[in-house]
Scaffold this motif. Structure first.
Motif, mmCIF file in Angstrom:
data_model
loop_
_atom_site.group_PDB
_atom_site.id
_atom_site.type_symbol
_atom_site.label_atom_id
_atom_site.label_comp_id
_atom_site.label_asym_id
_atom_site.label_seq_id
_atom_site.Cartn_x
_atom_site.Cartn_y
_atom_site.Cartn_z
ATOM 1 N N LEU A 1 0.867 -1.174 0.000
ATOM 2 C CA LEU A 1 0.000 0.000 0.000
ATOM 3 C C LEU A 1 0.906 1.227 0.000
ATOM 4 N N GLN A 2 0.315 2.387 -0.011
ATOM 5 C CA GLN A 2 1.087 3.632 -0.027
ATOM 6 C C GLN A 2 2.181 3.646 1.047
ATOM 7 N N ASN A 3 1.843 3.269 2.260
ATOM 8 C CA ASN A 3 2.801 3.360 3.371
ATOM 9 C C ASN A 3 3.004 2.037 4.095
ATOM 10 N N VAL A 4 2.840 0.920 3.402
ATOM 11 C CA VAL A 4 2.932 -0.391 4.051
ATOM 12 C C VAL A 4 3.818 -1.329 3.232
ATOM 13 N N PHE A 5 4.683 -2.063 3.948
ATOM 14 C CA PHE A 5 5.549 -3.061 3.325
ATOM 15 C C PHE A 5 5.227 -4.434 3.896
ATOM 16 N N ILE A 6 5.516 -5.464 3.103
ATOM 17 C CA ILE A 6 5.485 -6.835 3.611
ATOM 18 C C ILE A 6 6.851 -7.448 3.341
ATOM 19 N N ALA A 7 7.408 -8.059 4.381
ATOM 20 C CA ALA A 7 8.668 -8.794 4.236
ATOM 21 C C ALA A 7 8.384 -10.241 4.598
ATOM 22 N N ARG A 8 8.918 -11.166 3.790
ATOM 23 C CA ARG A 8 8.697 -12.592 4.040
ATOM 24 C C ARG A 8 10.035 -13.280 4.287
ATOM 25 N N LEU A 9 10.091 -14.035 5.381
ATOM 26 C CA LEU A 9 11.264 -14.850 5.703
ATOM 27 C C LEU A 9 10.968 -16.281 5.272
ATOM 28 N N ARG A 10 11.862 -16.812 4.432
ATOM 29 C CA ARG A 10 11.713 -18.173 3.928
ATOM 30 C C ARG A 10 13.001 -18.949 4.163
ATOM 31 N N ILE A 11 12.856 -20.260 4.163
ATOM 32 C CA ILE A 11 14.007 -21.155 4.183
ATOM 33 C C ILE A 11 14.058 -21.805 2.804
ATOM 34 N N ARG A 12 15.199 -21.646 2.121
ATOM 35 C CA ARG A 12 15.371 -22.278 0.802
ATOM 36 C C ARG A 12 16.384 -23.401 0.940
ATOM 37 N N VAL A 13 16.105 -24.507 0.257
ATOM 38 C CA VAL A 13 16.971 -25.678 0.351
ATOM 39 C C VAL A 13 17.533 -25.989 -1.037
ATOM 40 N N PRO A 14 18.757 -25.508 -1.331
ATOM 41 C CA PRO A 14 19.340 -25.726 -2.657
ATOM 42 C C PRO A 14 19.405 -27.202 -3.047
ATOM 43 N N GLU A 15 19.711 -28.074 -2.087
ATOM 44 C CA GLU A 15 19.867 -29.514 -2.364
ATOM 45 C C GLU A 15 18.555 -30.194 -2.748
ATOM 46 N N LEU A 16 17.432 -29.553 -2.447
ATOM 47 C CA LEU A 16 16.122 -30.143 -2.750
ATOM 48 C C LEU A 16 15.423 -29.316 -3.834
ATOM 49 N N ASN A 17 16.115 -29.125 -4.938
ATOM 50 C CA ASN A 17 15.577 -28.336 -6.063
ATOM 51 C C ASN A 17 15.091 -26.959 -5.629
ATOM 52 N N SER A 18 15.822 -26.345 -4.690
ATOM 53 C CA SER A 18 15.505 -25.013 -4.159
ATOM 54 C C SER A 18 14.104 -24.929 -3.558
ATOM 55 N N TYR A 19 13.682 -26.034 -2.923
ATOM 56 C CA TYR A 19 12.419 -26.036 -2.177
ATOM 57 C C TYR A 19 12.435 -24.865 -1.197
ATOM 58 N N THR A 20 11.294 -24.165 -1.052
ATOM 59 C CA THR A 20 11.219 -23.075 -0.080
ATOM 60 C C THR A 20 10.077 -23.302 0.895
ATOM 61 N N TYR A 21 10.329 -22.903 2.119
ATOM 62 C CA TYR A 21 9.342 -22.988 3.194
ATOM 63 C C TYR A 21 9.183 -21.589 3.776
ATOM 64 N N SER A 22 7.965 -21.044 3.720
ATOM 65 C CA SER A 22 7.708 -19.717 4.292
ATOM 66 C C SER A 22 7.537 -19.837 5.798
ATOM 67 N N VAL A 23 8.276 -19.012 6.524
ATOM 68 C CA VAL A 23 8.214 -19.034 7.984
ATOM 69 C C VAL A 23 7.269 -17.952 8.489
ATOM 70 N N VAL A 24 7.554 -16.693 8.124
ATOM 71 C CA VAL A 24 6.698 -15.574 8.560
ATOM 72 C C VAL A 24 6.606 -14.506 7.481
ATOM 73 N N ASP A 25 5.503 -13.791 7.511
ATOM 74 C CA ASP A 25 5.355 -12.516 6.807
ATOM 75 C C ASP A 25 5.280 -11.451 7.881
ATOM 76 N N VAL A 26 5.902 -10.317 7.623
ATOM 77 C CA VAL A 26 5.802 -9.188 8.542
ATOM 78 C C VAL A 26 5.265 -8.010 7.740
ATOM 79 N N GLN A 27 4.110 -7.516 8.153
ATOM 80 C CA GLN A 27 3.513 -6.356 7.484
ATOM 81 C C GLN A 27 3.715 -5.156 8.399
#
Length: 140
Positions: free
Chosen positions: A51-77
């Motif tokens: 939004l005009q004055n709002v950001f979202i940041a997402r923390l993920r875990i990526r696993v290169p050995e598993l075809n770059s599988y990603t697991y989302s841990v948290v979103d912070v708005q």
């Protein structure tokens, strides 16, 4: 370049700002995860304005050995003024938690990152990597 007729109506701009944004705090934790697992698990954070004055940041875990599988841990708005912010915890049925300060955010984030759910995910991902190594060794 300012011409002599132009007036600076901005005043002095702040220098050397030492604010730890929620994005920076997540980046620090992502880096720590990567270091602790020697790169087997990569902590990643992306950020986008929503939004005009709002950001979202997402923390993920990526696993290169598993075809770059990603697991989302948290979103912070979080707003431009940073707090209060809302954490969406993907590890416990997408619960939303509001934090009104940096200290409260760090305590809450710490509880999520050190929770049994996150530890289970990390140990499962590491086990998947190890089982993949064994399969490759057996193939050769």
């Amino acid at each position: 370049m300012m011409s002599p007729n132009n007036k600076n109506l901005w005043g002095e701009l702040p220098k050397n700002v030492e604010v730890r944004t929620p994005y920076l705090i997540l980046k620090e934790q992502a880096s720590i995860l990567t270091q602790m697992t020697k790169g087997l698990l990569i902590g990643e954070v992306d950020r986008k304005p929503v939004l005009q004055n709002v950001f979202i940041a997402r923390l993920r875990i990526r696993v290169p050995e598993l075809n770059s599988y990603t697991y989302s841990v948290v979103d912070v708005q979080y707003p431009l003024k940073l707090y209060p912010l809302v954490i969406k915890d993907y590890t416990s049925s997408e619960q939303e938690i509001q934090c009104s300060s940096e200290q409260e955010f760090e305590v809450t984030l710490g509880k999520i990152l050190s929770s049994d759910q996150v530890k289970r995910v990390i140990s499962t991902l590491l086990a998947e990597i190890q089982s993949g190594d064994k399969v490759q060794e057996e193939t050769f």
